[in-house]
Design a protein around this motif. Structure first.
Motif, mmCIF file in Angstrom:
data_model
loop_
_atom_site.group_PDB
_atom_site.id
_atom_site.type_symbol
_atom_site.label_atom_id
_atom_site.label_comp_id
_atom_site.label_asym_id
_atom_site.label_seq_id
_atom_site.Cartn_x
_atom_site.Cartn_y
_atom_site.Cartn_z
ATOM 1 N N GLU A 141 -5.340 18.136 -7.043
ATOM 2 C CA GLU A 141 -5.936 18.989 -6.010
ATOM 3 C C GLU A 141 -6.051 20.436 -6.481
ATOM 4 O OE1 GLU A 141 -3.668 18.405 -2.437
ATOM 5 O OE2 GLU A 141 -4.462 16.375 -2.151
ATOM 6 N N GLY A 142 -5.798 20.688 -7.750
ATOM 7 C CA GLY A 142 -5.995 22.016 -8.321
ATOM 8 C C GLY A 142 -5.019 23.077 -7.855
ATOM 9 N N HIS A 143 -3.791 22.703 -7.568
ATOM 10 C CA HIS A 143 -2.783 23.679 -7.142
ATOM 11 C C HIS A 143 -2.400 24.641 -8.267
ATOM 12 C CE1 HIS A 143 -2.045 21.872 -3.217
ATOM 13 N NE2 HIS A 143 -2.191 20.698 -3.827
ATOM 14 N N ALA A 144 -2.675 24.266 -9.513
ATOM 15 C CA ALA A 144 -2.492 25.104 -10.712
ATOM 16 C C ALA A 144 -1.036 25.332 -11.107
ATOM 17 C CB ALA A 144 -3.225 26.433 -10.578
ATOM 18 N N GLN A 145 -0.107 24.590 -10.549
ATOM 19 C CA GLN A 145 1.286 24.744 -10.972
ATOM 20 C C GLN A 145 1.432 24.413 -12.454
ATOM 21 O OE1 GLN A 145 3.861 26.045 -9.026
ATOM 22 N NE2 GLN A 145 1.992 26.531 -7.905
ATOM 23 N N CYS A 146 0.692 23.410 -12.918
ATOM 24 C CA CYS A 146 0.750 23.028 -14.327
ATOM 25 C C CYS A 146 0.288 24.170 -15.221
ATOM 26 C CB CYS A 146 -0.087 21.782 -14.577
ATOM 27 S SG CYS A 146 -1.801 21.911 -14.025
ATOM 28 N N GLU A 147 -0.796 24.817 -14.841
ATOM 29 C CA GLU A 147 -1.339 25.919 -15.640
ATOM 30 C C GLU A 147 -0.405 27.120 -15.632
ATOM 31 O OE1 GLU A 147 -5.610 28.054 -16.275
ATOM 32 O OE2 GLU A 147 -4.998 27.709 -14.203
ATOM 33 N N ILE A 148 0.229 27.377 -14.509
ATOM 34 C CA ILE A 148 1.169 28.494 -14.414
ATOM 35 C C ILE A 148 2.381 28.244 -15.304
ATOM 36 C CG2 ILE A 148 2.786 29.663 -12.843
ATOM 37 C CD1 ILE A 148 0.615 29.162 -10.625
ATOM 38 N N ILE A 149 2.909 27.029 -15.280
ATOM 39 C CA ILE A 149 4.118 26.700 -16.036
ATOM 40 C C ILE A 149 3.825 26.501 -17.519
ATOM 41 C CG2 ILE A 149 5.955 24.975 -16.309
ATOM 42 C CD1 ILE A 149 5.609 24.443 -13.240
ATOM 43 N N ALA A 150 2.717 25.856 -17.842
ATOM 44 C CA ALA A 150 2.415 25.503 -19.240
ATOM 45 C C ALA A 150 0.946 25.799 -19.568
ATOM 46 C CB ALA A 150 2.753 24.045 -19.492
ATOM 47 N N PRO A 151 0.573 27.070 -19.663
ATOM 48 C CA PRO A 151 -0.837 27.418 -19.894
ATOM 49 C C PRO A 151 -1.379 26.984 -21.251
ATOM 50 C CG PRO A 151 0.554 29.369 -20.038
ATOM 51 C CD PRO A 151 1.422 28.243 -19.532
ATOM 52 N N ASP A 152 -0.512 26.655 -22.184
ATOM 53 C CA ASP A 152 -0.994 26.145 -23.472
ATOM 54 C C ASP A 152 -1.454 24.695 -23.377
ATOM 55 O OD1 ASP A 152 -0.454 28.564 -24.693
ATOM 56 O OD2 ASP A 152 1.481 27.919 -25.496
ATOM 57 N N TYR A 153 -1.091 24.024 -22.298
ATOM 58 C CA TYR A 153 -1.416 22.603 -22.132
ATOM 59 C C TYR A 153 -2.451 22.337 -21.041
ATOM 60 C CZ TYR A 153 2.504 21.297 -25.125
ATOM 61 O OH TYR A 153 3.347 21.122 -26.198
ATOM 62 N N PHE A 154 -2.526 23.192 -20.024
ATOM 63 C CA PHE A 154 -3.357 22.911 -18.857
ATOM 64 C C PHE A 154 -4.268 24.076 -18.511
ATOM 65 C CE2 PHE A 154 0.624 20.599 -18.406
ATOM 66 C CZ PHE A 154 0.189 19.311 -18.139
ATOM 67 N N GLU A 155 -5.415 23.717 -17.930
ATOM 68 C CA GLU A 155 -6.367 24.702 -17.443
ATOM 69 C C GLU A 155 -7.017 24.137 -16.185
ATOM 70 O OE1 GLU A 155 -9.681 27.108 -19.697
ATOM 71 O OE2 GLU A 155 -10.306 25.009 -19.453
ATOM 72 N N VAL A 156 -7.000 24.914 -15.108
ATOM 73 C CA VAL A 156 -7.711 24.524 -13.895
ATOM 74 C C VAL A 156 -9.094 25.152 -13.991
ATOM 75 C CG1 VAL A 156 -7.791 24.635 -11.383
ATOM 76 C CG2 VAL A 156 -5.608 24.297 -12.536
ATOM 77 N N ARG A 157 -10.094 24.309 -13.943
ATOM 78 C CA ARG A 157 -11.473 24.756 -14.149
ATOM 79 C C ARG A 157 -12.179 25.021 -12.822
ATOM 80 N NH1 ARG A 157 -12.812 20.721 -19.144
ATOM 81 N NH2 ARG A 157 -11.294 21.646 -20.558
#
Length: 69
Positions: A11-27
């Motif tokens: 659902e694009g909450h972006a917790q993954c991108e906040i915690i691990a920006p080298d691995y995830f990107e919310v587009r």
């Protein structure tokens, strides 16, 4: 280990991108995408944290080792 995202659950909450920006990107479409899918040995704890904090349980780690028979 490999990282997997179940896009229908994301659902694009972006917790993954906040915690691990080298691995995830919310587009722009509001979904998380992998920047790399193989876990670096020193990042296992970091990515376990991502898995635990994903609000929709859309992210999981999968072992790449063969299962013993």
């Amino acid at each position: 280990m490999k990282i997997e995202i179940d896009l229908p659950l994301c659902e694009g909450h972006a917790q993954c991108e906040i915690i691990a920006p080298d691995y995830f990107e919310v587009r722009d479409d509001g979904l998380a995408y992998l920047l790399k899918d193989t876990v670096e040995p020193g990042d296992v704890d970091l990515l376990n944290s991502v898995v635990q904090r994903c609000p929709t349980a859309a992210i999981r780690l999968r072992s790449t080792e063969a299962d013993p028979q």
